[in-house]
Motif scaffolding. Sequence first.
Motif, PDB file in Angstrom:
ATOM      1  N   THR A   1     -10.763   0.236 -14.708  1.00 37.50           N
ATOM      2  CA  THR A   1     -10.672  -0.914 -13.690  1.00 37.50           C
ATOM      3  C   THR A   1     -10.245  -0.284 -12.166  1.00 37.50           C
ATOM      4  N   ASP A   2     -11.293  -1.175 -11.316  1.00 36.83           N
ATOM      5  CA  ASP A   2     -10.741  -0.964  -9.906  1.00 36.83           C
ATOM      6  C   ASP A   2      -9.308  -1.500  -9.540  1.00 36.83           C
ATOM      7  N   VAL A   3      -8.997  -1.126  -8.383  1.00 40.82           N
ATOM      8  CA  VAL A   3      -7.736  -1.497  -7.697  1.00 40.82           C
ATOM      9  C   VAL A   3      -7.843  -1.927  -6.398  1.00 40.82           C
ATOM     10  N   SER A   4      -7.140  -2.665  -5.969  1.00 41.82           N
ATOM     11  CA  SER A   4      -7.399  -3.506  -4.681  1.00 41.82           C
ATOM     12  C   SER A   4      -6.268  -4.176  -4.290  1.00 41.82           C
ATOM     13  N   PHE A   5      -5.496  -3.823  -2.963  1.00 41.62           N
ATOM     14  CA  PHE A   5      -4.503  -4.468  -2.346  1.00 41.62           C
ATOM     15  C   PHE A   5      -4.574  -4.675  -1.095  1.00 41.62           C
ATOM     16  N   GLY A   6      -3.915  -5.876  -0.585  1.00 36.68           N
ATOM     17  CA  GLY A   6      -3.817  -6.191   0.774  1.00 36.68           C
ATOM     18  C   GLY A   6      -2.631  -6.333   1.246  1.00 36.68           C
ATOM     19  N   PHE A   7      -2.200  -5.989   2.689  1.00 41.17           N
ATOM     20  CA  PHE A   7      -0.842  -6.233   3.415  1.00 41.17           C
ATOM     21  C   PHE A   7      -1.085  -6.795   4.587  1.00 41.17           C
ATOM     22  N   TYR A   8      -0.036  -7.646   4.927  1.00 39.24           N
ATOM     23  CA  TYR A   8      -0.199  -8.011   6.448  1.00 39.24           C
ATOM     24  C   TYR A   8       0.518  -6.887   7.126  1.00 39.24           C
ATOM     25  N   LEU A   9       0.190  -6.413   8.275  1.00 36.83           N
ATOM     26  CA  LEU A   9       0.860  -5.350   9.331  1.00 36.83           C
ATOM     27  C   LEU A   9       0.990  -6.416  10.449  1.00 36.83           C
ATOM     28  N   GLY A  10       2.286  -6.866  10.786  1.00 39.01           N
ATOM     29  CA  GLY A  10       2.492  -7.618  11.932  1.00 39.01           C
ATOM     30  C   GLY A  10       2.026  -9.124  11.630  1.00 39.01           C
ATOM     31  N   ARG A  11       1.753  -9.952  12.665  1.00 41.80           N
ATOM     32  CA  ARG A  11       1.232 -11.267  12.377  1.00 41.80           C
ATOM     33  C   ARG A  11      -0.187 -11.399  12.334  1.00 41.80           C
ATOM     34  N   THR A  12      -0.826 -10.289  12.864  1.00 43.18           N
ATOM     35  CA  THR A  12      -2.212 -10.544  12.995  1.00 43.18           C
ATOM     36  C   THR A  12      -3.278  -9.477  12.333  1.00 43.18           C
ATOM     37  N   SER A  13      -2.645  -8.524  11.931  1.00 43.19           N
ATOM     38  CA  SER A  13      -3.432  -7.297  11.326  1.00 43.19           C
ATOM     39  C   SER A  13      -3.214  -7.300   9.888  1.00 43.19           C
ATOM     40  N   PHE A  14      -4.351  -6.577   9.131  1.00 44.69           N
ATOM     41  CA  PHE A  14      -4.182  -6.646   7.733  1.00 44.69           C
ATOM     42  C   PHE A  14      -4.703  -5.278   7.104  1.00 44.69           C
ATOM     43  N   LEU A  15      -4.071  -4.987   6.140  1.00 42.18           N
ATOM     44  CA  LEU A  15      -4.605  -3.451   5.595  1.00 42.18           C
ATOM     45  C   LEU A  15      -5.235  -3.906   4.334  1.00 42.18           C
ATOM     46  N   SER A  16      -6.292  -3.395   4.134  1.00 44.69           N
ATOM     47  CA  SER A  16      -6.988  -3.276   2.648  1.00 44.69           C
ATOM     48  C   SER A  16      -6.884  -1.984   2.173  1.00 44.69           C
ATOM     49  N   LEU A  17      -6.764  -1.921   0.723  1.00 48.86           N
ATOM     50  CA  LEU A  17      -6.577  -0.352   0.296  1.00 48.86           C
ATOM     51  C   LEU A  17      -7.467  -0.521  -1.188  1.00 48.86           C
ATOM     52  N   ALA A  18      -8.439   0.016  -1.519  1.00 46.62           N
ATOM     53  CA  ALA A  18      -8.902   0.053  -2.637  1.00 46.62           C
ATOM     54  C   ALA A  18      -9.361   1.438  -3.441  1.00 46.62           C
ATOM     55  N   LEU A  19      -9.488   1.189  -4.781  1.00 47.88           N
ATOM     56  CA  LEU A  19      -9.723   2.592  -5.461  1.00 47.88           C
ATOM     57  C   LEU A  19     -10.991   2.149  -6.400  1.00 47.88           C
ATOM     58  N   VAL A  20     -12.064   2.465  -6.253  1.00 49.31           N
ATOM     59  CA  VAL A  20     -13.223   1.831  -7.043  1.00 49.31           C
ATOM     60  C   VAL A  20     -13.653   3.014  -7.931  1.00 49.31           C
ATOM     61  N   THR A  21     -13.844   2.813  -9.178  1.00 50.72           N
ATOM     62  CA  THR A  21     -14.282   3.564 -10.173  1.00 50.72           C
ATOM     63  C   THR A  21     -16.066   3.674 -10.118  1.00 50.72           C
ATOM     64  N   CYS A  22     -16.417   4.810 -10.317  1.00 47.71           N
ATOM     65  CA  CYS A  22     -17.741   5.096 -10.046  1.00 47.71           C
ATOM     66  C   CYS A  22     -18.389   5.857 -11.370  1.00 47.71           C
ATOM     67  N   THR A  23     -19.579   5.394 -11.433  1.00 49.58           N
ATOM     68  CA  THR A  23     -20.454   6.234 -12.640  1.00 49.58           C
ATOM     69  C   THR A  23     -19.706   5.945 -13.966  1.00 49.58           C
ATOM     70  N   PRO A  24     -20.091   4.957 -14.717  1.00 44.64           N
ATOM     71  CA  PRO A  24     -20.117   3.500 -14.134  1.00 44.64           C
ATOM     72  C   PRO A  24     -18.935   2.778 -13.600  1.00 44.64           C
ATOM     73  N   ASN A  25     -19.139   1.674 -12.827  1.00 37.94           N
ATOM     74  CA  ASN A  25     -18.107   0.871 -12.519  1.00 37.94           C
ATOM     75  C   ASN A  25     -18.022  -0.095 -13.673  1.00 37.94           C
ATOM     76  N   HIS A  26     -16.694  -0.396 -14.031  1.00 41.50           N
ATOM     77  CA  HIS A  26     -16.400  -1.332 -15.125  1.00 41.50           C
ATOM     78  C   HIS A  26     -16.852  -2.769 -15.034  1.00 41.50           C
ATOM     79  N   TRP A  27     -16.861  -3.225 -13.631  1.00 41.64           N
ATOM     80  CA  TRP A  27     -17.513  -4.666 -13.412  1.00 41.64           C
ATOM     81  C   TRP A  27     -18.814  -4.708 -13.123  1.00 41.64           C
ATOM     82  N   THR A  28     -19.686  -3.868 -12.351  1.00 42.91           N
ATOM     83  CA  THR A  28     -20.980  -3.632 -12.253  1.00 42.91           C
ATOM     84  C   THR A  28     -21.573  -2.366 -12.385  1.00 42.91           C
ATOM     85  N   PRO A  29     -21.682  -2.102 -13.736  1.00 44.45           N
ATOM     86  CA  PRO A  29     -22.074  -0.785 -14.343  1.00 44.45           C
ATOM     87  C   PRO A  29     -23.522  -0.365 -13.428  1.00 44.45           C
ATOM     88  N   SER A  30     -24.363  -1.329 -13.071  1.00 46.17           N
ATOM     89  CA  SER A  30     -25.729  -1.040 -12.622  1.00 46.17           C
ATOM     90  C   SER A  30     -25.695  -0.445 -11.126  1.00 46.17           C
TER      91      SER A  30
END
Length: 154
Positions: free
Chosen positions: A118-147
Amino acid sequence: MHIHAYSWLGEKELFDREALRRPPDRPHPPVTAEDEERYGTLLETFRHSELPPLETSLWLLKTPALIRATFEEPKDAAAWLGRELTEHAPGFLSHQEADTARQARLVTTATDRLTHGTDVSFGFYLGRTSFLSLALVTCTPNHWTPSLPCPLVR
């Protein structure tokens, strides 16, 4: 299976523009050459945009240049996540999100989820206007969209 790591840091206002974060819809029949050309242009724009997609698995549609790292083992991918969290934690708007015990739990959870494909995705506010997105995505095949093909073998 292997795992691709992605990160994005930018203005929250840009991140909130959902239309920019979803791939274009295919044109409905009857399809003209102009429709196909417009679709192709929009798809290429989406593929090269650094903005995180609305669905985590759709990172696989993006250009391989956006891959920050690739891992064969879930534990190694989760360790990357831990390093990213540690690096950015001083800027987290929420002190709770900067808590090292919470970050350790996120890494443990990520390891478990990745182990089960299963993929992993997290997001965090940095300060008042910035945003950090981190993702780990499985490949070959992907659980959610194997195509979806792996972006490294296109």
